[in-house]
Structures are given as C-alpha cells and as structure tokens.
Design a protein around this motif. Structure first.
Motif, PDB file in Angstrom:
ATOM      1  N   ASN A  76       0.839  -1.189   0.000  1.00 45.56           N
ATOM      2  CA  ASN A  76       0.000   0.000   0.000  1.00 45.56           C
ATOM      3  C   ASN A  76       0.877   1.243   0.000  1.00 45.56           C
ATOM      4  N   ASP A  77       0.419   2.264  -0.707  1.00 45.56           N
ATOM      5  CA  ASP A  77       1.211   3.490  -0.777  1.00 45.56           C
ATOM      6  C   ASP A  77       1.436   4.103   0.593  1.00 45.56           C
ATOM      7  N   ASP A  78       0.527   3.823   1.531  1.00 51.13           N
ATOM      8  CA  ASP A  78       0.681   4.380   2.869  1.00 51.13           C
ATOM      9  C   ASP A  78       1.958   3.904   3.533  1.00 51.13           C
ATOM     10  N   GLU A  79       2.443   2.717   3.157  1.00 58.89           N
ATOM     11  CA  GLU A  79       3.583   2.154   3.858  1.00 58.89           C
ATOM     12  C   GLU A  79       4.902   2.790   3.432  1.00 58.89           C
ATOM     13  N   TYR A  80       4.905   3.504   2.301  1.00 61.20           N
ATOM     14  CA  TYR A  80       6.128   4.118   1.843  1.00 61.20           C
ATOM     15  C   TYR A  80       6.038   5.629   1.881  1.00 61.20           C
ATOM     16  N   ASP A  81       5.563   6.116   2.958  1.00 61.96           N
ATOM     17  CA  ASP A  81       5.348   7.531   3.044  1.00 61.96           C
ATOM     18  C   ASP A  81       6.005   8.025   4.302  1.00 61.96           C
ATOM     19  N   ASP A  82       6.755   9.102   4.196  1.00 59.95           N
ATOM     20  CA  ASP A  82       7.565   9.596   5.301  1.00 59.95           C
ATOM     21  C   ASP A  82       6.949  10.787   6.011  1.00 59.95           C
ATOM     22  N   ASP A  83       5.629  10.979   5.857  1.00 55.59           N
ATOM     23  CA  ASP A  83       5.015  12.140   6.488  1.00 55.59           C
ATOM     24  C   ASP A  83       5.143  12.105   8.000  1.00 55.59           C
ATOM     25  N   ASN A  84       5.229  10.924   8.565  1.00 60.46           N
ATOM     26  CA  ASN A  84       5.277  10.788  10.017  1.00 60.46           C
ATOM     27  C   ASN A  84       6.705  10.649  10.523  1.00 60.46           C
ATOM     28  N   CYS A  85       7.689  10.780   9.624  1.00 58.37           N
ATOM     29  CA  CYS A  85       9.077  10.540   9.999  1.00 58.37           C
ATOM     30  C   CYS A  85       9.790  11.831  10.332  1.00 58.37           C
ATOM     31  N   PHE A  86       9.256  12.583  11.287  1.00 58.09           N
ATOM     32  CA  PHE A  86       9.969  13.759  11.764  1.00 58.09           C
ATOM     33  C   PHE A  86      10.361  13.498  13.209  1.00 58.09           C
ATOM     34  N   PRO A  87      11.551  13.977  13.642  1.00 60.41           N
ATOM     35  CA  PRO A  87      12.035  13.657  14.977  1.00 60.41           C
ATOM     36  C   PRO A  87      11.094  14.148  16.060  1.00 60.41           C
ATOM     37  N   VAL A  88      10.986  13.378  17.107  1.00 58.64           N
ATOM     38  CA  VAL A  88      10.150  13.747  18.237  1.00 58.64           C
ATOM     39  C   VAL A  88      10.937  14.660  19.165  1.00 58.64           C
ATOM     40  N   ALA A  89      10.302  15.712  19.636  1.00 53.61           N
ATOM     41  CA  ALA A  89      10.956  16.613  20.581  1.00 53.61           C
ATOM     42  C   ALA A  89      11.036  15.930  21.929  1.00 53.61           C
ATOM     43  N   SER A  90      12.118  15.244  22.165  1.00 55.30           N
ATOM     44  CA  SER A  90      12.264  14.471  23.393  1.00 55.30           C
ATOM     45  C   SER A  90      13.706  14.534  23.868  1.00 55.30           C
ATOM     46  N   PRO A  91      13.916  14.718  25.181  1.00 57.41           N
ATOM     47  CA  PRO A  91      15.292  14.719  25.694  1.00 57.41           C
ATOM     48  C   PRO A  91      15.883  13.327  25.757  1.00 57.41           C
ATOM     49  N   GLN A  92      15.037  12.294  25.532  1.00 60.65           N
ATOM     50  CA  GLN A  92      15.515  10.913  25.652  1.00 60.65           C
ATOM     51  C   GLN A  92      16.112  10.451  24.329  1.00 60.65           C
ATOM     52  N   ASN A  93      17.348  10.794  24.097  1.00 58.88           N
ATOM     53  CA  ASN A  93      18.072  10.349  22.914  1.00 58.88           C
ATOM     54  C   ASN A  93      19.398   9.765  23.372  1.00 58.88           C
ATOM     55  N   ASP A  94      19.310   8.760  24.248  1.00 56.51           N
ATOM     56  CA  ASP A  94      20.508   8.196  24.864  1.00 56.51           C
ATOM     57  C   ASP A  94      21.144   7.105  24.017  1.00 56.51           C
ATOM     58  N   GLY A  95      20.717   6.937  22.771  1.00 57.67           N
ATOM     59  CA  GLY A  95      21.280   5.898  21.925  1.00 57.67           C
ATOM     60  C   GLY A  95      22.372   6.393  20.997  1.00 57.67           C
ATOM     61  N   GLN A  96      22.839   7.632  21.196  1.00 62.06           N
ATOM     62  CA  GLN A  96      23.840   8.190  20.295  1.00 62.06           C
ATOM     63  C   GLN A  96      25.134   7.387  20.327  1.00 62.06           C
ATOM     64  N   SER A  97      25.608   7.037  21.520  1.00 65.32           N
ATOM     65  CA  SER A  97      26.874   6.299  21.618  1.00 65.32           C
ATOM     66  C   SER A  97      26.744   4.898  21.032  1.00 65.32           C
ATOM     67  N   VAL A  98      25.577   4.257  21.240  1.00 61.87           N
ATOM     68  CA  VAL A  98      25.355   2.928  20.677  1.00 61.87           C
ATOM     69  C   VAL A  98      25.384   2.996  19.151  1.00 61.87           C
TER      70      VAL A  98
END
Length: 438
Positions: free
Chosen positions: A317-339
């Motif tokens: 389905n075309d819905d599955e290849y759409d990046d409209d929802n792929c914007f970063p969430v405003a969250s301080p929890q981004n502790d995976g940078q080092s990983v």
C-alpha cells in the motif's frame, strides 16, 4: 355481518403475510476447490479446519428451537469479510444466512479468534531472542536486532461524540494508528491497535507495554525504527544527514533491515483487504474496529506459521512508503547516540567479512553434478516452476531446492546450498538457450 367483516379482514392479512424463507446452508467447504478457497478466504483447507476446531468452543451454540448456524459457516463468513470487505447482504447470500446474522456472526467470531489464537509474543527469554537476532541480520548484516517497529493507519468509520477529531490522521481521514513489531519472517511480535489516528508513532510505543518493558529492563539488542522515533539505547533510528562513509553504510543497513516491517504490513493488508483503504473503511465504532484489526494480525501469524504463500495480488500500500510521520520527536531521551556511533564501526567490519566470504569462490559444478541437477529438476519441474497456490508454496520450492542440493552433496562430496543450486540451474538453462539460438 360483523362476523363476516372480521373474517374478511383476517383473510386479507393472511394473504399478504411474508412467506418464510428457507435458505440453502450447504457448507462451502464441501463444494469449493482448494484454489478458490485460498483466493476468496486467504486460507487453505487444512488450516481452515484447524481454525474451525479452535474456535468451535466459542461459537457452537445449543438450541432447541431449530438448527443453529454451524461453526463452519460462521468462520467462513468472517474470513470472507476479512479477506474481501464488502456488504453484509452479499456475504449472507453467499453463505445462506440473513444480513442481521452476518452482523452478529462477524463480531462473535472476531472475539473467538482473538481469544483462541495466542500467537503474538515478543521474545523475552534469551533463547527466543537469539532466534530473532539470528534471522534479521541475514537481511543486511545489522547485528543484534530484536525486531523492527513502525505504525500503520487502518481507515475506520468516523466515530461519534467529542473523540471524533482525535481519529483524524495526518492523511485527513479517520483511522486507528496500529503499532507493531515484526521479525525477519514477517511474523508480528507485538501489536497495539487501540490508539486514535492522530497519535504519533513514538507516543504509542512509549506508552505500550513493550515500550515500558524495554525502558525498565535492559536487553541485549535493540529495535529498529524510522526517524520519527527518538534514538534510544534499545531503539535505533537512522543517522540524519549522514556525512561519512561509515554513517552512510549504517543507514543503508538500517534501511534494508527495517524494510521488513513495511513488507509485513503490505502482506497483511493484501491478505486481509478489509484493512486496506482500497475497500473503503471498517464501518464500526473504534472498539469493534480494534478487535477486528487484532484478529487479522493473529490470523496473519497463523498463516505464517502454516507456511502459506503471500497473496497472488500482493502489493505494498502506498501508505507504507510515506515519510510524512518521519519527523524527529521533541524528546530529551536520545541516549542511543553512543550505541549508534559504535555500530558504524561494527557494521563496517561485518560488511567486510561478508564481502570476503563472497569473494571466496567455490569450485565449478562438475559434469557429474550437472547430471544429478538436470535429472532432479526434470523430475520435479512441475512443482519447482509451477504457479504459486495453496498447494505450491514458496517455502515448498525452497525446501525442494535444498533437497536437491543435499543429493548433489551426498554424491559429489561438495558443500552446496539450495540457493547456489537454483542459481546454477538458471545460468545453465540460459547458456543452453544461447547455444540453441546460434
């Protein structure tokens, strides 16, 4: 005189009474072919009988008035709606039941499927996690992946009341945002199906039981999500604006591995068209839609466990290849940078090892091996090159190629696999055709 008037009134009412309808309730399983059964109900005959057996305790009713609707008819009517959508009147005419009966049967059978099939589990034990982690890296070399996660929108009828605006999704129609995690075999490991369409994917995951578990219990691995999720130690996302070669390689492996969740949604919606926007929407309130969605996910896993092929009309389905929802969430929890930073080096080493193994060329097929290959293919050609159906499956073809490889290895003292043998046959057949054209 009054007596004759009263008698005439009774006779006139009796003459216009609606005749009682006796519908034919011949079980379709007795007359429909295997191919038609799979095309119209998305399930093969053996699996259909198994599903009827597990749901029978929830659907079989004792009655002294008349013959109740059989469990077979109830299951087939529900599967027909799941696989094709459509109107109750058409489903009722096909199965010999009334339109109100279809309505009652659909929701009762949906509950029976949800209660009888318990096949959606996220791996908690180390042995279960090991199986998933060994399967997913084969797609692109991304290590220690416990699953791939994403959300998909299921269109529903506009609900009533004050909650209606919450169900309007970013595509401007009413929907339920379903959050799911799957493994490399397109099997769903976790499903959340009750959030309104306006809810962000990251919010659904963070409030789900799986998100809470991974947050509070460190695991040896991680999920893969798109850039709409925060980058956590247990949830890795792509690197935005990759600038170095290792970062580009990380994003490539991440994309190829995470694509499995898009394919899983595509197979699900092609197998059960009631979830696809092409058939309109689910015409129920959100609570009933949520149960139907969960039943379809469980039936999808049921089909995967039975090695049923993808639908012949399978498409994404075309819905599955759409990046409209792929914007970063405003969250301080981004502790995976080092990983994520450490993985850029790890993936480079893995890819170099894969390339080194690919460069290690095996010996050419001998004439003796080609004789065995030709004889086995000629004997099994109808299955190996037959059209996919309920009887001819992709898993069955792969298993047969592996058996041919085992026979070659046993007689020629080599170590070849099914994929290598199948590729050799393709090249061999192509070379023969070229010689014939000269």
């Amino acid at each position: 005189m009054a007596y004759y008037l009263l008698l005439n009134e009774k006779l006139s009412k009796k003459s216009i009474e609606k005749q009682r309808v006796f519908r034919d309730r011949t079980c379709l399983l007795d007359i429909v072919s295997d191919d038609d059964l799979y095309v119209n109900y998305r399930i093969d005959r053996a699996s259909c009988f198994e599903l009827i057996d597990v749901t029978r305790p929830y659907l079989q009713r004792d009655t002294k008035r008349s013959v109740s609707i059989s469990t077979e008819t109830q299951v087939l009517s529900t599967l027909r709606f799941f696989s094709k959508g459509g109107f109750y009147s058409e489903i009722g005419q096909l199965h010999g039941i009334s339109t109100p009966s279809v309505s009652r049967i659909l929701h009762a059978t949906t509950e029976a499927i949800c209660n009888s099939l318990d096949n959606i589990h996220f791996p908690i034990a180390m042995s279960e996690q090991r199986v998933v982690k060994e399967g997913l890296p084969q797609l692109a070399g991304f290590p220690r992946v416990l699953g791939c996660t994403d959300g998909t929108l299921i269109p529903i009828q506009a609900p009533t009341g004050d909650e209606e605006p919450a169900y309007v999704c970013r595509k401007e129609y009413h929907a339920i945002n379903v959050q799911a995690v799957c493994d490399g075999n397109l099997r769903f490991l976790s499903v959340v199906s009750q959030w309104p369409g306006a809810t962000h994917d990251a919010t659904v995951l963070s409030y789900s039981a799986l998100g809470q578990h991974l947050e509070n219990n460190p695991v040896d691995g991680w999920l893969l999500g798109d850039s709409g999720y925060p980058n956590r130690s247990w949830l890795l996302t792509p690197i935005p604006e990759a600038q170095t070669r290792p970062e580009e390689r990380y994003n490539t492996c991440h994309c190829k591995t995470r694509n499995v969740i898009e394919r899983a949604f595509g197979v699900l919606k092609s197998r059960f068209r009631c979830l696809n926007k092409s058939t309109g929407c689910l015409p129920f309130n959100p609570a009933k839609c949520s149960r139907i969605i969960m039943a379809c996910f469980k039936l999808h896993n049921f089909c995967i466990s039975r090695n049923m092929p993808c639908p012949l009309d399978y498409d994404l389905n075309d819905d599955e290849y759409d990046d409209d929802n792929c914007f970063p969430v405003a969250s301080p929890q981004n502790d995976g940078q080092s990983v994520r930073r450490n993985l850029t080096t790890t993936i480079r080493l893995i890819m170099e090892d894969v390339k080194a193994k690919a460069r290690a060329r095996k010996s050419n097929f001998s004439s003796f091996e080609l004789d065995i290959l030709t004889a086995e293919v000629a004997q099994n050609s109808s299955y190996l090159f037959g059209k996919l159906s309920a009887a001819v499956t992709a898993a069955g073809k792969k298993r047969l190629w592996n058996e041919i490889a085992e026979k070659i290895n046993a007689n020629a003292n080599t170590k070849r696999d099914g994929d290598e043998v199948r590729k050799k046959w393709t090249d061999f057949r192509s070379s023969v055709k070229k010689k014939e054209m000269r």
